[in-house]
Design an enzyme around this catalytic site. Structure first.
Site, short mmCIF file in Angstrom:
data_model
loop_
_atom_site.label_atom_id
_atom_site.label_comp_id
_atom_site.label_asym_id
_atom_site.label_seq_id
_atom_site.Cartn_x
_atom_site.Cartn_y
_atom_site.Cartn_z
N ASN A 140 5.21 6.04 3.28
CA ASN A 140 4.43 6.71 2.25
C ASN A 140 4.25 8.21 2.47
O ASN A 140 3.52 8.86 1.74
CB ASN A 140 3.06 6.03 2.13
CG ASN A 140 3.20 4.55 1.82
OD1 ASN A 140 3.96 4.18 0.94
ND2 ASN A 140 2.47 3.71 2.55
N THR A 141 4.88 8.76 3.51
CA THR A 141 4.87 10.21 3.75
C THR A 141 6.31 10.70 3.68
O THR A 141 7.15 10.26 4.48
CB THR A 141 4.26 10.54 5.13
OG1 THR A 141 2.90 10.14 5.14
CG2 THR A 141 4.36 12.03 5.41
N LYS B 57 5.97 3.82 16.97
CA LYS B 57 5.94 2.75 15.98
C LYS B 57 7.11 2.92 15.03
O LYS B 57 7.26 3.98 14.42
CB LYS B 57 4.62 2.75 15.22
CG LYS B 57 4.47 1.56 14.26
CD LYS B 57 3.05 1.46 13.74
CE LYS B 57 2.83 0.22 12.89
NZ LYS B 57 1.43 0.05 12.47
N ASN C 166 0.84 -1.19 0.00
CA ASN C 166 0.00 0.00 0.00
C ASN C 166 0.88 1.25 0.00
O ASN C 166 1.99 1.25 0.52
CB ASN C 166 -0.94 0.01 1.22
CG ASN C 166 -0.37 0.74 2.40
OD1 ASN C 166 -0.44 1.96 2.51
ND2 ASN C 166 0.26 -0.02 3.32
N ASN D 74 6.25 -1.44 11.37
CA ASN D 74 5.43 -0.98 10.26
C ASN D 74 5.74 -1.82 9.03
O ASN D 74 6.43 -2.83 9.11
CB ASN D 74 5.71 0.51 10.01
CG ASN D 74 4.49 1.26 9.51
OD1 ASN D 74 3.77 0.78 8.64
ND2 ASN D 74 4.23 2.43 10.06
N SER E 153 5.87 5.16 8.66
CA SER E 153 5.21 4.88 7.38
C SER E 153 6.15 5.29 6.24
O SER E 153 6.74 6.37 6.28
CB SER E 153 3.90 5.66 7.26
OG SER E 153 3.40 5.57 5.93
N PHE F 154 -1.35 8.22 4.51
CA PHE F 154 -2.10 8.86 5.60
C PHE F 154 -3.37 9.56 5.09
O PHE F 154 -3.61 10.73 5.40
CB PHE F 154 -1.23 9.89 6.33
CG PHE F 154 -0.21 9.30 7.28
CD1 PHE F 154 -0.18 7.95 7.56
CD2 PHE F 154 0.73 10.13 7.89
CE1 PHE F 154 0.77 7.42 8.43
CE2 PHE F 154 1.69 9.61 8.77
CZ PHE F 154 1.70 8.26 9.04
#
Length: 459
Positions: A278-279, A318, A189, A347, A276, A193
């Site tokens: 993805n940021t 995390k 994915n 994560n 994450s 966010f």
């Protein structure tokens, strides 16, 4: 109890089940229409698949209504969980994000089974002064906006973590952004966010909190969390709130502080998500200096608020699985020095293990979760348990799909564990199975509790 008495006693439940048929059909079709108008790419013959899913759900309700007239509540509960496996193939036909939205909507509306059977006593434990009926949790990312907390806790999870929640609403990355690697039981994915923001989440959690307090006040048979019964601010289960930062924010610490000020009153624990992939720039916050500065500011924001006898919610961090030995040592040093209440490990990964290399979708950008992540995340978990000398509760996350795998995480140092991808593939029926298997593993090796097994492989 005779057959006639059983039928009479089950009539109210049967009427409730069957009376939901028309409302269920209307709402499901309404949900399908709203999904069809969204920007997410829809699969071919989507309307047909939607009707099949609706028909299957209604069929389950009608069959359940008939079946309940002949069995006790616990048996019927087990049947409902098993019956959800019949719906899984229909979800698999849908676009991953559409299926996800439909699953969240179903849980939010109570169209999922509710666990009525008590958890095996061997699974009960206490962490941070909170009583967990079992150590199995739902990881952040499933219910990003706290839409379905009650329904998800009702599935039998010991705890549910919502989020990541950002201060300001944001759409996340362009679609498509979720990809199933079915044969590998994995998902990639790059959602980024996507969040409705802290105000929307606070409104939902506040309404739920108020409803629970009202129920406790009006009930003559229950007492308000007397400390002997597992549960937290969300009721029968522990609620975690995972905090994130906005993509365009230049002050990450301020974003997390806003989340603490707005949402901590509803949380049994809080999570700073700095892992994450993805940021842009988020994972840089895991550096020793950056993490130390960030945690200090967030802890100060939490501690300056007014708290009752229960005290402030625990604060966890995390982390990613893609960290060097030096990175892990730095994080452990910060966690110990600042007395961080816990770490979630881990994560998703930006790496691509050999087991997914042959899948064409493995080249998609984003974080990989699911079975291929298990060994990597468990190795990092074990290393962090050793580095923190077992002084900090760890939540093991990544690739768990069975009770045996949950047990391996616990032996590697996890006090609690979390699922996500396996739940996306296996549905509600997975939860009671994992709990039963975990209890068997503990008993097989002579443990009387989860706590006795924590870190057993690190000695």
């Amino acid at each position: 109890m005779g057959m006639t008495q059983r039928i009479r006693s089950s009539l109210p439940l049967f009427r409730r089940l069957t009376s939901q048929k028309s409302n269920l059909q209307t709402t499901l079709f309404s949900s399908h229409r709203s999904f069809a108008t969204s920007s997410a790419p829809l699969p071919k013959n989507y309307n047909l698949k939607g009707r099949l899913l609706t028909g299957a759900t209604i069929g389950l309700i009608i069959a359940g209504g008939a079946y309940v007239s002949t069995v006790d509540e616990a048996t019927f509960c087990g049947w409902l969980f098993s019956a959800t496996k019949l719906v899984n193939p229909f979800f698999a036909l849908l676009d991953p994000e559409v299926a996800h939205r439909l699953a969240v909507s179903a849980a939010a509306r109570g169209w999922v089974p509710r666990e009525k059977r008590p958890d095996p006593s061997i699974l009960g434990l206490e962490v941070w002064g909170r009583k967990f009926s079992n150590p199995i949790g739902l990881a952040a990312g499933f219910d990003k906006n706290a839409e379905a907390v009650d329904g998800l806790l009702g599935l039998g999870y010991g705890f549910v973590e919502v989020g990541s929640v950002t201060p300001v609403p944001q759409d996340g990355n362009p679609k498509p952004r979720i990809f199933r690697l079915r044969e590998e039981l994995a998902i990639i994915n790059r959602c980024g966010f996507n969040s409705e923001g802290i105000q929307a989440v606070a409104k939902r959690l506040g309404a739920q909190h108020g409803k629970r307090k009202l129920d406790e006040t009006s009930s003559t048979s229950s007492t308000a969390n007397d400390g002997g019964k597992p549960g937290g601010k969300a009721g029968p289960g522990i609620l975690g709130v995972n905090l994130g930062k906005n993509k365009t924010s230049e002050d990450a610490a301020n974003d997390y502080v806003q989340g603490v000020h707005t949402l901590s009153q509803y949380a049994d624990y809080l999570v700073i998500n700095v892992s994450s992939p993805n940021t842009p720039g988020l994972r840089q916050l895991q550096g020793r200096k950056q993490l130390k500065d960030l945690v200090k500011k967030v802890q100060a924001a939490r501690d300056e608020m007014q708290w009752g006898d229960e005290g402030p919610p625990p604060l966890l961090v995390k982390i990613a699985p893609d960290l060097s030995k030096q990175d892990l040592e730095d994080i452990a040093a910060v966690a110990l020095a600042l007395q961080v209440d816990g770490l979630i490990i881990s994560n998703t990964t930006i790496s691509r293990p050999d087991s997914v290399g042959q899948n064409a979708l493995s080249q998609e950008v984003g974080g990989l979760s699911g079975k291929p992540l298990f060994n990597m995340s468990t190795s990092v978990l074990k290393e962090m348990y050793i580095l923190t000398r077992g002084k900090i509760p760890l939540i093991g996350c990544g690739g768990i799909g069975s009770g045996e795998e949950a047990y391996k995480k616990i032996r590697a140092g996890a006090t609690l564990v979390q699922l996500y991808t396996a739940f996306a593939y296996g549905g509600p029926a997975l939860i009671p199975r994992i709990k039963a298997e975990l209890a068997e593993c503990l008993e097989r090796d002579g443990y009387k509790s989860v706590n006795e097994a924590v870190g057993a492989d690190c000695i």
